[in-house]
Design a protein around this motif. Sequence first.
Motif, PDB file in Angstrom:
ATOM      1  N   GLU A  74      47.846  22.552 -25.007  1.00  0.00           N
ATOM      2  CA  GLU A  74      49.050  23.209 -24.506  1.00  0.00           C
ATOM      3  C   GLU A  74      49.140  23.086 -22.989  1.00  0.00           C
ATOM      4  N   LEU A  75      47.993  23.228 -22.305  1.00  0.00           N
ATOM      5  CA  LEU A  75      47.979  23.102 -20.847  1.00  0.00           C
ATOM      6  C   LEU A  75      48.348  21.682 -20.424  1.00  0.00           C
ATOM      7  N   VAL A  76      47.756  20.697 -21.096  1.00  0.00           N
ATOM      8  CA  VAL A  76      48.061  19.301 -20.776  1.00  0.00           C
ATOM      9  C   VAL A  76      49.533  18.994 -21.053  1.00  0.00           C
ATOM     10  N   THR A  77      50.049  19.515 -22.183  1.00  0.00           N
ATOM     11  CA  THR A  77      51.455  19.298 -22.530  1.00  0.00           C
ATOM     12  C   THR A  77      52.379  19.919 -21.496  1.00  0.00           C
ATOM     13  N   GLU A  78      52.034  21.134 -21.061  1.00  0.00           N
ATOM     14  CA  GLU A  78      52.845  21.813 -20.052  1.00  0.00           C
ATOM     15  C   GLU A  78      52.851  21.032 -18.736  1.00  0.00           C
ATOM     16  N   GLN A  79      51.675  20.563 -18.330  1.00  0.00           N
ATOM     17  CA  GLN A  79      51.591  19.773 -17.099  1.00  0.00           C
ATOM     18  C   GLN A  79      52.354  18.460 -17.233  1.00  0.00           C
ATOM     19  N   LEU A  80      52.264  17.837 -18.415  1.00  0.00           N
ATOM     20  CA  LEU A  80      52.973  16.580 -18.639  1.00  0.00           C
ATOM     21  C   LEU A  80      54.476  16.798 -18.586  1.00  0.00           C
ATOM     22  N   GLU A  81      54.954  17.881 -19.207  1.00  0.00           N
ATOM     23  CA  GLU A  81      56.387  18.187 -19.181  1.00  0.00           C
ATOM     24  C   GLU A  81      56.855  18.441 -17.748  1.00  0.00           C
TER      25      GLU A  81
END
Length: 241
Positions: free
Chosen positions: A80-87
Amino acid sequence: MFGISKSTVQQLVKEFRIPLVVATAWTTYAVWGPDVSFKSTVSTFGTSFFLASWMTGQVFRVRKQAGVENSLSQVQSRIELVTEQLEKQTKQLLGYVTGGDSFVYFKIIVHGDDSSTWMATHGGHDDYPVYRAKATIVDLDIFDATVALGRADEADTHVSIGDLLPQSYRVIRTHDLGDVNARNFNIFMTAGNGRIQQKIRMRRVNDAWVQATRVNNDSGVVHLEIDDDYPRDAAGEVCWS
């Protein structure tokens, strides 16, 4: 000899040492006395060892499941953290490429001889440039005078603004406001990230020009600037029509 690894042996010892101790203790307690027999000892030990092994096995199973669930929870949090940073990074990249929520609007500087300097000004996001901006300035006073004659396009002035970096401006034109007490302009702009409409209303108050400007995009008002001395109606509102 049997192909059993050292780690397997260690795990077996870890899981069965408690049942072994419990079964041994219970067997000693249960069969202790003058009538001890091999059969009763084996029977009692086997039963107690099985029950103790089953109970400790459940404890190990629950602990292992809890560990797995905790690990999965940590993995999910990281995803979720990686996805948030990617977004976030994707949004920033798109903002730099398209202009994001930045926009262009005009500021008018009025001089003492009623001449004015028009500056296309960057607004909105402090990091995203505006690309390929252009505008059509409609002088509503000329429009009202010519629309009935079929010459409404005489009220239009087309200007090219180009690209604007954040916190920058560009002088686009100079314009004589004339010896009048009111001027009204509607401005229609396009850029790489969409359309903008600006309304500028100017009034002469105490021999000085005051202004009200409102900037809209498809989502609503993005910029509003009204001089303190600008006239308002009975409800305290600016008349934009």
